[in-house]
Design an enzyme around this catalytic site. Structure first.
Site, mmCIF file in Angstrom:
data_model
loop_
_atom_site.group_PDB
_atom_site.id
_atom_site.type_symbol
_atom_site.label_atom_id
_atom_site.label_comp_id
_atom_site.label_asym_id
_atom_site.label_seq_id
_atom_site.Cartn_x
_atom_site.Cartn_y
_atom_site.Cartn_z
ATOM 1 N N SER A 262 -5.370 9.004 8.357
ATOM 2 C CA SER A 262 -5.663 9.873 9.494
ATOM 3 C C SER A 262 -6.402 11.114 9.029
ATOM 4 O O SER A 262 -6.503 11.389 7.823
ATOM 5 C CB SER A 262 -4.360 10.290 10.179
ATOM 6 O OG SER A 262 -3.683 11.228 9.353
ATOM 7 N N LYS A 263 -6.906 11.854 10.001
ATOM 8 C CA LYS A 263 -7.612 13.090 9.699
ATOM 9 C C LYS A 263 -6.687 14.057 8.965
ATOM 10 O O LYS A 263 -7.103 14.802 8.084
ATOM 11 C CB LYS A 263 -8.113 13.707 11.001
ATOM 12 C CG LYS A 263 -8.837 15.021 10.799
ATOM 13 C CD LYS A 263 -9.530 15.464 12.052
ATOM 14 C CE LYS A 263 -9.518 16.976 12.248
ATOM 15 N NZ LYS A 263 -9.679 17.781 11.049
#
Ligand code: GLU
Length: 505
Positions: A262-263
């Site tokens: 994920s970011k």
């Protein structure tokens, strides 16, 4: 049966910046198309107007431009199967929704969100399907007149796909092999919403894949659960013969290996998860990109290509051309690929080594100039030649190399303590004199003369070289001493030595 023309598509929804996993999906589609002499199509799936983000489409196109991934048809590329933006294809979808309704393979449902909620409370694990659809407000339970009058009154409705239980759906996935699903577990998916007169992802995706003559659907694993529904839709339309082959790619996992990348992982560990820097139009938040972080597009492509696929040999460095030849979709792994961002940095380092000194110098020269130094291109290139094997990014060169351009103004304390002996000033004065007498100040000119002097005097080579380095660089690290002195030239070398002798005493 004759082999089909290969036509694949990358079909992002413009809901924000393109995630690095999406880039890999596009890359695999590109490699597959190229190696089969096929076409790669760029389709924008923007039927979910609530999630539309301005600028996202342009961002995605800019990303591929930077990476060198080229499309043959699609939004901004043109082609015979357009329009390629789904929001411009409403009439087409409407026609196909009606076709399913007329054939009794779909039905109209009026249940409001509140009614559906009530049902969910009433029935545990409620699913809108063959077991429950006859308890609901839809065209299967109402008369034709009733349905028509509700529509005329402007009542909102959805069209649902009528899935018959008791069947098996097989997906012959190029990576996963035979995936079998029983239709009993599927619900009657919404295909169309009257509220915005737009189809849902599933319908638009299938209709477009069919009309655009897509031969292979290569996409992320997160779409695997939709695949049975997609096969059933192909069947409902009577398009089995032109059904594409599927390939669902493995997930990209966190660097630690557990869970989806994920970011936040990028923010936490300091690496980008987007190809280009992204400025969020709503929040103003800026997310870092591979381009702005100093990665070469070739390095990013090479790195991504090997996340989920490997050639079965030791080879790691591949040009795009070589990837086209070596890539094999059937050899992709079924299990997720750890996002080893440090490997990405290693790739960038390898590409720095493989690029010419001139090319790296072109990138480094503006950094040198920005630091207020006037240097010739020749000098910058010389420094690059000496130092590029020590960095992963061009921007790291300045910190390592500034001493070539700027004389030290202070001397690293620890190094002084360790390397500057009570006799160092005396020895450096002598060395300065020796150097002063050398005509040819190249590496080859200096080295033998200095070595002979050290030997004749019976000095310790380590003492001399360490002190010499300290006088020229101010710290204890750097390339070979004569590389440095030859670069600086006699005048600057002697100037720095005299200054250091004065300061360090
Ligand atoms: N619009 C979907 C996405 O955003 C496309 C999925 C597919 O390739 O079928 O990834």
């Amino acid at each position: 049966m004759a082999e089909r023309n290969v036509r694949v598509r990358f079909a992002p929804s413009p809901t924000g910046p393109l995630h690095i996993g999406g880039v890999r999906t596009a890359l695999y589609n590109y490699l597959f198309a190229r190696q089969h002499g096929g076409k790669l199509i760029f389709r924008i799936e923007d039927t979910d107007s609530n999630r539309f983000v301005p600028g996202a489409e342009e961002y995605i196109l800019d990303s591929f431009e930077w990476l060198g991934i080229k499309f043959d048809e699609g939004v901004s590329f043109g082609g015979e199967h357009g329009p390629y933006r789904q929001s411009e294809r409403r009439d087409i979808y409407k026609k196909y929704v009606n076709q399913l309704l007329d054939a009794g393979k779909a039905y109209i449902a009026f249940d409001t969100p509140e009614e559906l909620d009530a049902k969910r409370k009433e029935i545990e694990n409620f699913q809108y399907d063959a077991h429950t659809r006859l308890q609901m407000r839809n065209s299967l339970t109402m008369s034709k007149e009733e349905v028509e009058s509700l529509i005329e009154d402007g009542q909102q409705y959805v069209v649902r796909f009528k899935i018959e239980p008791g069947e098996e759906v097989h997906i012959n996935d190029m990576i996963r092999g035979d995936v079998c699903i029983k239709t009993d577990i599927l619900d009657d998916k919404v295909l169309f919403k009257s509220a915005d007169e737009l189809p849902t992802y599933h319908l638009a995706n299938i209709v477009d894949d069919h009309l655009m003559e897509i031969s292979h659907v290569i996409r992320g694993e997160e779409w695997l659960p939709s695949a049975p529904l997609h096969v059933l839709l192909y069947r409902a339309f009577g398009w089995e013969d032109s059904m594409p082959r599927f390939a669902h790619l493995p997930l990209l996992l966190k660097p630690e290996g557990k869970g989806k990348l994920s970011k936040r992982d990028g923010d936490r560990l300091g690496f980008p998860v987007f190809p280009l820097e992204w400025h969020d139009p709503k929040t103003g938040e800026i997310s870092s990109g591979y381009r702005e972080s100093g990665y070469f597009p070739e390095a990013v492509v090479n790195f991504l290509a090997l996340l989920g696929w490997n050639p079965g040999t030791e080879q790691e460095l591949f040009s795009l051309e070589e990837l086209v030849n070596a890539f094999d979709i059937t050899k992709c792994s079924k299990s997720g690929a750890k996002f080893d961002y440090q490997k990405g940095m290693w790739f960038n380092h390898e590409y720095i080594l493989r690029k010419s000194d001139d090319e790296i110098a072109q990138l480094f020269a503006p950094i040198v100039a920005n630091n207020g130094v006037e240097a010739t291109m020749e000098q910058v290139t010389q420094v690059v030649h000496m130092m590029k094997d020590r960095v992963s990014f061009v921007k790291e060169l300045w910190e390592l190399c500034s001493f070539f351009f700027i004389a030290p103004t202070s001397y690293d304390e620890k190094t002084v303590k360790k390397r500057w002996k009570e006799y160092s000033a005396q020895q450096m004065s002598e060395l300065a004199e020796v150097l002063d007498g050398i005509e040819d100040f190249s590496i080859e000119g200096q080295e033998p003369v200095v070595m002979k002097w050290v030997e004749d005097k019976g000095y310790k080579l380590g003492d001399i070289m360490n002190a010499f380095r300290l006088t020229l660089v101010g710290i204890g690290k750097g390339p070979g001493m004569f590389d440095i002195s030859a670069f600086l030239g006699k005048e600057e070398t002697l100037k720095r030595m005299r200054k250091a002798i004065e300061v360090l005493g």
